[in-house]
Design an enzyme around this catalytic site. Structure first.
Site, short mmCIF file in Angstrom:
data_model
loop_
_atom_site.label_atom_id
_atom_site.label_comp_id
_atom_site.label_asym_id
_atom_site.label_seq_id
_atom_site.Cartn_x
_atom_site.Cartn_y
_atom_site.Cartn_z
N GLY A 96 74.82 42.23 2.86
CA GLY A 96 73.66 42.38 2.00
C GLY A 96 73.11 41.04 1.58
O GLY A 96 73.65 39.98 1.93
N GLU A 147 76.36 37.67 4.24
CA GLU A 147 75.55 37.46 3.04
C GLU A 147 74.20 36.85 3.39
O GLU A 147 74.14 35.86 4.13
CB GLU A 147 76.27 36.54 2.06
CG GLU A 147 77.60 37.06 1.59
CD GLU A 147 78.27 36.11 0.60
OE1 GLU A 147 77.74 34.99 0.39
OE2 GLU A 147 79.31 36.47 0.03
N CYS A 148 73.16 37.41 2.88
CA CYS A 148 71.81 36.87 2.93
C CYS A 148 71.42 36.52 4.38
O CYS A 148 71.13 37.40 5.17
CB CYS A 148 71.69 35.67 2.00
SG CYS A 148 69.98 35.35 1.46
N GLY A 149 71.44 35.24 4.78
CA GLY A 149 71.09 34.90 6.15
C GLY A 149 72.00 35.57 7.17
O GLY A 149 71.54 36.01 8.23
#
Length: 448
Positions: A428, A336-338
Site C-alpha cells: 500500500g 510500500e508506496c513506490g
C-alpha cells in the site's frame, strides 16, 4: 542507572527551506575532518536527508520520531545508536514546533529536543530581513519557556549585517554562531519529493568539501562544539525489546530492492528485520535479471521513484518474470508506496507514458497534480484493531489503493481505506514503521 557523556546538538529552523539540511551536512563534514566519532539523526519521517548524512559519515543515520514510538523508546533508540560516538547531531524537521496535524508539538523537533535533552541551534533564513529576525527569534524563544534554543545561525545573510544584528540577538539570551552568505556551495538540487538523491548530485564529494570550507570560515565551530559539550549526560531509556526466540532459528532471507528507483527505507526497520533473524539480500529491480539467490522467503520493495524509471523497469522483463514466479511460489511481499506501484499492472511514468509492471495487483498507478494523502496516519483493520503507525507522502495514486485497512489522521477528521493485505502480501501507499506494528508484521513474515 548508568550515565554516559555525549556531546550533542539539534539543528532546527522556523520552517522548511531555511537551509538546515545543507548546514547540518556541512557541520557533519567538518566533524569528520576533525576525526570526531559522530552519529547523525533526523527528526520525523524522512528518508532523503539521512542519505546525505550517511554519504558524509559512511554509517547509517536514524530517524527519531515520537509519533511512531513512545518517548522512552525514542530515548532508548537515541542512546543505543549513539553509544559508541563522541558526538550526535540531530537535524530537525519542518518548523521547530511543527508536529502532528500541524496544530500540535507532538512529534515535532521541539519534542525530540525534550526527550533527548539536547541544546538547539536555530537556523534562520535571513534573506530579505534584518531586525525583524530578532522579533522572529524572540517568538521562538518565548513560545515555550523550555525551548532549549541556545543559539542561532543566520543563513543567506552577509557577515556585515550579521555583526550589526549580533547585539540585538545576544540581548535575547542566545548566541550567534555565525552567518552563511548566499553562495553556490549551499545550493542543492531538489524535486517533488525533496532534495535529489546523493548519487544524482553532480560532484557531490567536491561540493561537500567546498561547503565545509565555507562553513569553517563563517561559523564559530569551536563555540558549537562547546555548546554540544554542555549537554547533560544521557540517562539510558527503557531498552527496546528485541525479538525473543530468534536465536537458534533458521536464518530466513529477505530480498531488499536497493537502487535508484527503490531507496526509501527506515534504517530502524532494516535493523528490526535483522534483529528478528532475517538476512537482508539486496537486489535491483532496475539492473538485475534475477532475484539474488535461492532460498528467499520474502521480498521487500520500498518507496522511491519508480515513476522516474517506469520505462526501464518495464523493459526489464526478466525481473518482472522473476517476481511473478516468486508470487506463485508463495514468497511473501512487503511493498510500500513506490514498491506498491511497481506491483500494479500499469504505471504512468514521469514522461506521461503508461508502462506494464509486475501485474501482481490489478490496477493502474497514475500521476496527480498534488499530494494525494500526506502525513501521519494510524492503521486499523476492518475489526477496528490498531495495526501500525505509518506515514504517507505521494503525488501518484492508484485505481486500487486497497481496502484491507482504514487510515485515520491523528487530530484530524480525515480517514480513508488503504492497503492490499493477503496471506502473501502487505502492500500500500503507507510507509510502515515496523516497531509500531511488530507483532502483526512478524506474524505475516513467519507464517508458512
Amino acid at each position: 542507572m548508568k550515565m554516559k557523556k555525549l556531546s550533542r546538538l539539534l539543528l532546527a529552523a522556523p520552517c522548511s527551506g531555511s537551509g538546515k539540511t545543507v548546514i547540518t551536512c556541512g557541520i557533519l563534514e567538518i566533524l569528520k575532518r576533525r576525526k570526531l566519532s559522530c552519529v547523525s539523526f533526523k527528526c520525523g519521517p524522512d528518508y532523503i536527508d539521512p542519505m546525505f548524512h550517511r554519504y558524509i559519515l559512511g554509517i547509517a543515520g536514524y530517524n527519531l520520531d515520537s509519533f511512531f514510538l513512545p518517548p522512552e523508546q525514542v530515548k532508548a533508540l537515541f542512546e543505543e545508536k549513539a553509544k559508541d560516538a563522541d558526538m550526535a547531531v540531530i537535524e530537525g524537521v519542518m518548523g521547530y514546533y511543527d508536529g502532528v496535524a500541524g496544530i500540535s508539538t507532538h512529534a515535532s523537533a521541539y519534542e525530540i529536543s525534550q526527550i533527548t535533552d539536547t541544546p538547539v541551534v536555530l537556523v534562520v533564513d535571513g534573506k530579505k530581513s534584518s531586525l525583524s529576525l530578532a522579533a522572529e527569534i524572540k517568538g521562538f524563544l518565548e513560545y515555550r519557556p523550555d525551548s532549549r534554543i541556545r543559539g542561532v545561525i543566520l543563513n543567506r545573510t552577509g557577515p556585515a549585517m550579521a555583526e550589526r544584528l549580533r547585539p540585538y540577538l545576544e540581548e535575547l539570551g542566545v548566541c550567534l554562531y555565525g552567518a552563511v552568505p548566499a553562495c553556490k556551495e549551499a545550493e542543492w538540487e531538489s524535486r517533488h519529493l525533496g532534495l535529489t538523491l546523493p548519487g544524482e548530485q553532480a560532484r557531490l564529494r567536491e561540493r561537500m568539501e567546498a561547503l565545509a570550507d565555507r562553513l569553517e570560515s563563517c561559523l564559530d565551530v569551536e563555540g558549537l562544539l562547546k555548546l554540544a559539550g554542555e549537554a547533560p549526560p544521557v540517562q539510558r531509556g527503557r531498552e527496546q525489546r528485541k525479538s525473543s526466540g530468534s536465536e537458534g532459528k533458521r536464518v530466513k532471507r529477505i530480498a531488499v530492492a536497493r537502487d535508484e528507483a527503490f531507496c526509501f527505507y527506515y534504517q530502524e526497520n532494516l535493523d528490526w528485520l535483522e534483529d528478528n533473524g532475517w538476512k537482508l539480500i539486496p537486489f535491483s529491480p532496475l539492473h538485475d535479471s534475477c532475484l539474488p539467490c535461492a532460498g528467499i522467503s520474502a521480498i521487500l520493495l520500498g518507496g522511491g521513484y519508480p515513476e522516474r524509471y517506469a520505462k526501464e523497469l518495464s523493459e526489464n522483463q526478466a525481473m518482472l518474470r522473476e517476481l511473478r514466479m516468486a508470487e506463485k511460489q508463495g514468497i511473501k511481499f512487503l511493498a510500500e508506496c513506490g514498491g506498491f506501484l511497481y506491483l500494479h499492472e500499469m504505471l504512468e511514468g514521469m514522461d506521461g507514458g503508461s508502462y506494464p509492471m509486475t501485474g501482481l495487483i490489478e490496477g493502474r498507478g497514475y500521476r496527480t497534480e498534488r499530494l494525494s494523502r500526506f502525513g501521519y496516519i494510524v492503521l486499523y483493520d476492518r475489526q477496528g484493531r490498531r495495526m501500525a503507525r505509518a506515514h504517507e507522502f505521494h503525488y501518484w495514486d492508484s485505481t486500487r489503493p486497497g481496502e484491507a485497512f482504514r487510515a485515520v489522521k491523528p487530530l484530524g477528521d480525515r480517514e480513508w481505506d488503504c492497503m492490499v493485505v493477503t496471506d502473501r502480501m502487505i502492500a500500500g501507499f503507507p510507509h510502515l514503521y515496523y516497531a509500531s506494528g511488530k507483532d502483526w508484521i512478524l506474524q505475516f513474515l513467519e507464517k508458512t
